[in-house]
Design a protein around this motif. Structure first.
Motif, PDB file in Angstrom:
ATOM      1  N   GLY A  70       0.789  -1.233   0.000  1.00  0.00           N
ATOM      2  CA  GLY A  70       0.000   0.000   0.000  1.00  0.00           C
ATOM      3  C   GLY A  70       0.810   1.266   0.000  1.00  0.00           C
ATOM      4  O   GLY A  70       0.305   2.315   0.339  1.00  0.00           O
ATOM      5  N   SER A  71       2.105   1.228  -0.348  1.00  0.00           N
ATOM      6  CA  SER A  71       2.885   2.459  -0.427  1.00  0.00           C
ATOM      7  C   SER A  71       3.723   2.439  -1.687  1.00  0.00           C
ATOM      8  O   SER A  71       4.086   1.388  -2.185  1.00  0.00           O
ATOM      9  CB  SER A  71       3.797   2.619   0.790  1.00  0.00           C
ATOM     10  OG  SER A  71       4.747   1.584   0.828  1.00  0.00           O
ATOM     11  N   THR A  72       4.075   3.634  -2.169  1.00  0.00           N
ATOM     12  CA  THR A  72       4.870   3.741  -3.384  1.00  0.00           C
ATOM     13  C   THR A  72       6.025   4.692  -3.154  1.00  0.00           C
ATOM     14  O   THR A  72       5.850   5.758  -2.605  1.00  0.00           O
ATOM     15  CB  THR A  72       4.005   4.280  -4.545  1.00  0.00           C
ATOM     16  OG1 THR A  72       2.899   3.405  -4.720  1.00  0.00           O
ATOM     17  CG2 THR A  72       4.798   4.346  -5.839  1.00  0.00           C
ATOM     18  N   THR A  73       7.201   4.304  -3.592  1.00  0.00           N
ATOM     19  CA  THR A  73       8.322   5.233  -3.610  1.00  0.00           C
ATOM     20  C   THR A  73       8.753   5.352  -5.038  1.00  0.00           C
ATOM     21  O   THR A  73       8.726   4.381  -5.785  1.00  0.00           O
ATOM     22  CB  THR A  73       9.497   4.714  -2.750  1.00  0.00           C
ATOM     23  OG1 THR A  73       9.920   3.447  -3.253  1.00  0.00           O
ATOM     24  CG2 THR A  73       9.094   4.594  -1.305  1.00  0.00           C
TER      25      THR A  73
ATOM     26  N   GLY B 189       1.639   6.583  -3.611  1.00  0.00           N
ATOM     27  CA  GLY B 189       1.393   5.214  -3.213  1.00  0.00           C
ATOM     28  C   GLY B 189      -0.044   4.879  -2.986  1.00  0.00           C
ATOM     29  O   GLY B 189      -0.911   5.704  -2.925  1.00  0.00           O
ATOM     30  N   GLY B 190      -0.289   3.563  -2.828  1.00  0.00           N
ATOM     31  CA  GLY B 190      -1.614   3.076  -2.471  1.00  0.00           C
ATOM     32  C   GLY B 190      -1.873   3.365  -1.015  1.00  0.00           C
ATOM     33  O   GLY B 190      -0.976   3.550  -0.218  1.00  0.00           O
ATOM     34  N   GLY B 191      -3.124   3.331  -0.643  1.00  0.00           N
ATOM     35  CA  GLY B 191      -3.481   3.748   0.699  1.00  0.00           C
ATOM     36  C   GLY B 191      -3.691   2.623   1.660  1.00  0.00           C
ATOM     37  O   GLY B 191      -4.534   2.701   2.539  1.00  0.00           O
ATOM     38  N   GLY B 192      -2.978   1.503   1.483  1.00  0.00           N
ATOM     39  CA  GLY B 192      -3.092   0.412   2.432  1.00  0.00           C
ATOM     40  C   GLY B 192      -4.322  -0.418   2.200  1.00  0.00           C
ATOM     41  O   GLY B 192      -5.247  -0.038   1.520  1.00  0.00           O
TER      42      GLY B 192
ATOM     43  N   ALA C  54      -0.515  -8.621  -0.473  1.00  0.00           N
ATOM     44  CA  ALA C  54       0.452  -9.105  -1.451  1.00  0.00           C
ATOM     45  C   ALA C  54       1.714  -9.594  -0.764  1.00  0.00           C
ATOM     46  O   ALA C  54       2.221  -8.977   0.159  1.00  0.00           O
ATOM     47  CB  ALA C  54       0.790  -8.007  -2.455  1.00  0.00           C
ATOM     48  N   ALA C  55       2.228 -10.698  -1.253  1.00  0.00           N
ATOM     49  CA  ALA C  55       3.428 -11.249  -0.650  1.00  0.00           C
ATOM     50  C   ALA C  55       4.685 -10.793  -1.366  1.00  0.00           C
ATOM     51  O   ALA C  55       5.785 -10.979  -0.876  1.00  0.00           O
ATOM     52  CB  ALA C  55       3.362 -12.781  -0.692  1.00  0.00           C
ATOM     53  N   SER C  56       4.498 -10.240  -2.559  1.00  0.00           N
ATOM     54  CA  SER C  56       5.668  -9.836  -3.330  1.00  0.00           C
ATOM     55  C   SER C  56       5.613  -8.367  -3.660  1.00  0.00           C
ATOM     56  O   SER C  56       4.575  -7.733  -3.580  1.00  0.00           O
ATOM     57  CB  SER C  56       5.745 -10.654  -4.630  1.00  0.00           C
ATOM     58  OG  SER C  56       4.605 -10.415  -5.410  1.00  0.00           O
ATOM     59  N   VAL C  57       6.763  -7.847  -4.044  1.00  0.00           N
ATOM     60  CA  VAL C  57       6.860  -6.445  -4.431  1.00  0.00           C
ATOM     61  C   VAL C  57       6.526  -6.345  -5.909  1.00  0.00           C
ATOM     62  O   VAL C  57       7.070  -7.062  -6.720  1.00  0.00           O
ATOM     63  CB  VAL C  57       8.280  -5.913  -4.185  1.00  0.00           C
ATOM     64  CG1 VAL C  57       8.415  -4.482  -4.698  1.00  0.00           C
ATOM     65  CG2 VAL C  57       8.597  -5.969  -2.697  1.00  0.00           C
ATOM     66  N   ALA C  58       5.610  -5.448  -6.266  1.00  0.00           N
ATOM     67  CA  ALA C  58       5.213  -5.288  -7.660  1.00  0.00           C
ATOM     68  C   ALA C  58       5.810  -4.002  -8.194  1.00  0.00           C
ATOM     69  O   ALA C  58       5.914  -3.011  -7.494  1.00  0.00           O
ATOM     70  CB  ALA C  58       3.695  -5.245  -7.785  1.00  0.00           C
ATOM     71  N   ILE C  59       6.172  -4.039  -9.431  1.00  0.00           N
ATOM     72  CA  ILE C  59       6.793  -2.886 -10.065  1.00  0.00           C
ATOM     73  C   ILE C  59       5.806  -2.232 -11.011  1.00  0.00           C
ATOM     74  O   ILE C  59       5.217  -2.882 -11.839  1.00  0.00           O
ATOM     75  CB  ILE C  59       8.048  -3.305 -10.851  1.00  0.00           C
ATOM     76  CG1 ILE C  59       9.036  -4.018  -9.933  1.00  0.00           C
ATOM     77  CG2 ILE C  59       8.692  -2.095 -11.519  1.00  0.00           C
ATOM     78  CD1 ILE C  59       9.560  -3.167  -8.821  1.00  0.00           C
ATOM     79  N   VAL C  60       5.628  -0.963 -10.854  1.00  0.00           N
ATOM     80  CA  VAL C  60       4.823  -0.184 -11.781  1.00  0.00           C
ATOM     81  C   VAL C  60       5.772   0.756 -12.499  1.00  0.00           C
ATOM     82  O   VAL C  60       6.402   1.592 -11.866  1.00  0.00           O
ATOM     83  CB  VAL C  60       3.732   0.627 -11.048  1.00  0.00           C
ATOM     84  CG1 VAL C  60       2.958   1.476 -12.055  1.00  0.00           C
ATOM     85  CG2 VAL C  60       2.789  -0.295 -10.298  1.00  0.00           C
ATOM     86  N   SER C  61       5.933   0.583 -13.781  1.00  0.00           N
ATOM     87  CA  SER C  61       6.855   1.436 -14.521  1.00  0.00           C
ATOM     88  C   SER C  61       6.091   2.535 -15.215  1.00  0.00           C
ATOM     89  O   SER C  61       4.978   2.342 -15.659  1.00  0.00           O
ATOM     90  CB  SER C  61       7.641   0.623 -15.557  1.00  0.00           C
ATOM     91  OG  SER C  61       6.796   0.168 -16.585  1.00  0.00           O
ATOM     92  N   VAL C  62       6.688   3.686 -15.289  1.00  0.00           N
ATOM     93  CA  VAL C  62       6.071   4.843 -15.914  1.00  0.00           C
ATOM     94  C   VAL C  62       7.016   5.363 -16.987  1.00  0.00           C
ATOM     95  O   VAL C  62       8.166   5.659 -16.708  1.00  0.00           O
ATOM     96  CB  VAL C  62       5.816   5.968 -14.889  1.00  0.00           C
ATOM     97  CG1 VAL C  62       5.117   7.139 -15.568  1.00  0.00           C
ATOM     98  CG2 VAL C  62       5.003   5.451 -13.724  1.00  0.00           C
TER      99      VAL C  62
ATOM    100  N   PRO D 210       0.978  -4.497 -12.724  1.00  0.00           N
ATOM    101  CA  PRO D 210      -0.178  -5.333 -12.408  1.00  0.00           C
ATOM    102  C   PRO D 210      -1.421  -4.459 -12.221  1.00  0.00           C
ATOM    103  O   PRO D 210      -1.341  -3.364 -11.664  1.00  0.00           O
ATOM    104  CB  PRO D 210       0.229  -6.017 -11.094  1.00  0.00           C
ATOM    105  CG  PRO D 210       1.725  -5.985 -11.105  1.00  0.00           C
ATOM    106  CD  PRO D 210       2.088  -4.696 -11.775  1.00  0.00           C
ATOM    107  N   VAL D 211      -2.553  -4.953 -12.673  1.00  0.00           N
ATOM    108  CA  VAL D 211      -3.754  -4.127 -12.690  1.00  0.00           C
ATOM    109  C   VAL D 211      -4.148  -3.645 -11.293  1.00  0.00           C
ATOM    110  O   VAL D 211      -4.579  -2.495 -11.116  1.00  0.00           O
ATOM    111  CB  VAL D 211      -4.920  -4.890 -13.371  1.00  0.00           C
ATOM    112  CG1 VAL D 211      -5.286  -6.148 -12.618  1.00  0.00           C
ATOM    113  CG2 VAL D 211      -6.131  -3.986 -13.540  1.00  0.00           C
ATOM    114  N   ALA D 212      -4.004  -4.489 -10.275  1.00  0.00           N
ATOM    115  CA  ALA D 212      -4.362  -4.086  -8.915  1.00  0.00           C
ATOM    116  C   ALA D 212      -3.465  -2.959  -8.411  1.00  0.00           C
ATOM    117  O   ALA D 212      -3.924  -2.044  -7.721  1.00  0.00           O
ATOM    118  CB  ALA D 212      -4.282  -5.285  -7.960  1.00  0.00           C
ATOM    119  N   ASP D 213      -2.194  -3.006  -8.768  1.00  0.00           N
ATOM    120  CA  ASP D 213      -1.268  -1.962  -8.335  1.00  0.00           C
ATOM    121  C   ASP D 213      -1.597  -0.627  -9.010  1.00  0.00           C
ATOM    122  O   ASP D 213      -1.548   0.429  -8.378  1.00  0.00           O
ATOM    123  CB  ASP D 213       0.170  -2.367  -8.650  1.00  0.00           C
ATOM    124  CG  ASP D 213       0.611  -3.581  -7.853  1.00  0.00           C
ATOM    125  OD1 ASP D 213      -0.183  -4.051  -7.019  1.00  0.00           O
ATOM    126  OD2 ASP D 213       1.742  -4.053  -8.061  1.00  0.00           O
TER     127      ASP D 213
END
Length: 360
Positions: A14-17, A26-29, A36-44, A282-285
């Protein structure tokens, strides 16, 4: 000159750096990310097109004359200008960058007897940029039934009619289908002049499978009907492409995650314009990113990668039907599995009946 820059945001719990000068907060928790058990990457990826110069005053001449008259190296054997032929001509227009107009489109606009436009003011801006004058009339969903008879008479008289939308290819989430249908049924020539399309532009640069895709226009605005529509598309073996508005983007992404499961997604915004942007992840992220950062501005093309079948493979359909039939009956069991997986309800019903009859 086109300059490009890429930054990556790491979304976890729920957080983004963000590194560099890039993407959103970031997401709000809670929700999917909190579990989520893993770290997801959102690329811009943001592409700056720089300051676009206005077309030259003699752009209409340069863009419509044969290449032998165009400054620079050009073949003198290139085809001459092609005025539109009598009939209905479907003409694509730029989706943001005026330089994306085609030579044939300019020929058609300059030579049309009448131009039908979704918004005459938008069409005039394009025509003025290239020094083209002509008869521009409104054609849209609200006046179509009233003006189509007049258009049919003009086609019967041999007029050269051009149909344009505000941006991109007419009929693709824009008015025109009923007009084309009537023209075809009346035996009038109908031809399409290809050009810009947000659908294909986004798909080409998304990085998602493009060998098979399904374009669904705009999703319904309400959650319930939107989820039902998504269930109908759950088993489509290809990339899904939608148009979406900024205010509805986060909610649509959340519903897509809920119904279709974890898939790759790309939000393509302001395509071909100065602040063109692609966000991938990932769509949820992505849903959480936009929920936190608020509605983005501009035109949006939303692309969802195909499912890998894992969400359905993880379900033993026969075992599920066998367990549900005693309590829900054949129809109820089939409906419940169809709602959960997106599989065809009629096929599930037939399978459930075979299981009940001991023929499976």
């Amino acid at each position: 000159m086109i300059s490009g820059s890429t930054t990556s945001g790491v979304v976890t719990s729920g957080s983004t750096t963000t590194g560099g000068g890039g993407g959103g907060g970031g997401g709000g928790g809670g929700g999917v990310l909190a579990q989520a058990a893993s770290v997801a990457i959102v690329s811009v990826t943001t592409i700056g097109l720089g300051s676009l110069r206005k077309p030259r005053k003699d752009a209409a001449r340069i863009m419509t004359e044969p290449p032998s008259h165009i400054p620079g190296k050009a073949s003198r054997r290139a085809p001459a200008p092609q005025p539109p032929e009598p009939g209905l001509n479907i003409v694509s227009t730029p989706i943001g960058n005026l330089r994306d107009i085609t030579l044939r489109a300019l020929d058609a606009l300059a030579g049309a007897d009448r131009i039908l436009a979704e918004d005459t003011r938008v069409a005039r801006k394009l025509m003025d940029a290239y020094g083209i004058s002509g008869k521009v009339l409104p054609y849209h969903d609200h006046n179509g039934a009233k003006v189509r008879p007049e258009i049919m008479e003009a086609l019967e008289a041999g007029e050269r009619i051009v149909l344009v939308s505000d941006a991109g290819t007419p009929l693709i989430s824009d008015p025109g289908y009923k007009l084309v249908r009537e023209a075809v049924e009346a035996g009038h020539p109908v031809r399409a002049l290809p050009g810009a399309s947000a659908l294909l532009t986004g798909l080409a640069a998304a990085g998602l499978p493009s060998d098979a895709f399904f374009f669904a226009g705009f999703l319904p605005p309400r959650t319930g009907t939107r989820k039902n529509r998504l269930k109908e598309m759950a088993s489509i073996p290809g990339t899904l492409v939608f148009y979406e508005s900024g205010p509805r983007l986060a909610a649509s992404l959340a519903d897509i995650s809920s119904v279709l499961g974890e898939r790759e997604a790309v939000v393509a915004r302001e395509l071909t314009k100065k602040f063109e942007e692609f966000r991938r992840g990932p769509v949820a992220d992505l849903a959480n990113v936009y929920a936190e950062n608020g509605a983005p501005r501009g035109e949006i093309t939303l692309l969802i990668g195909p499912g890998d079948g894992a969400e359905r493979a993880s379900i033993d359909i026969d075992a599920e039907l066998l367990a549900l039939i005693p309590g829900l009956g054949v129809k109820g069991a089939a409906t419940k599995i169809a709602d959960a997986t997106g599989l065809n309800k009629r096929e599930l019903y037939a399978r459930a009946q075979m299981i009940k009859d001991g023929k499976a």
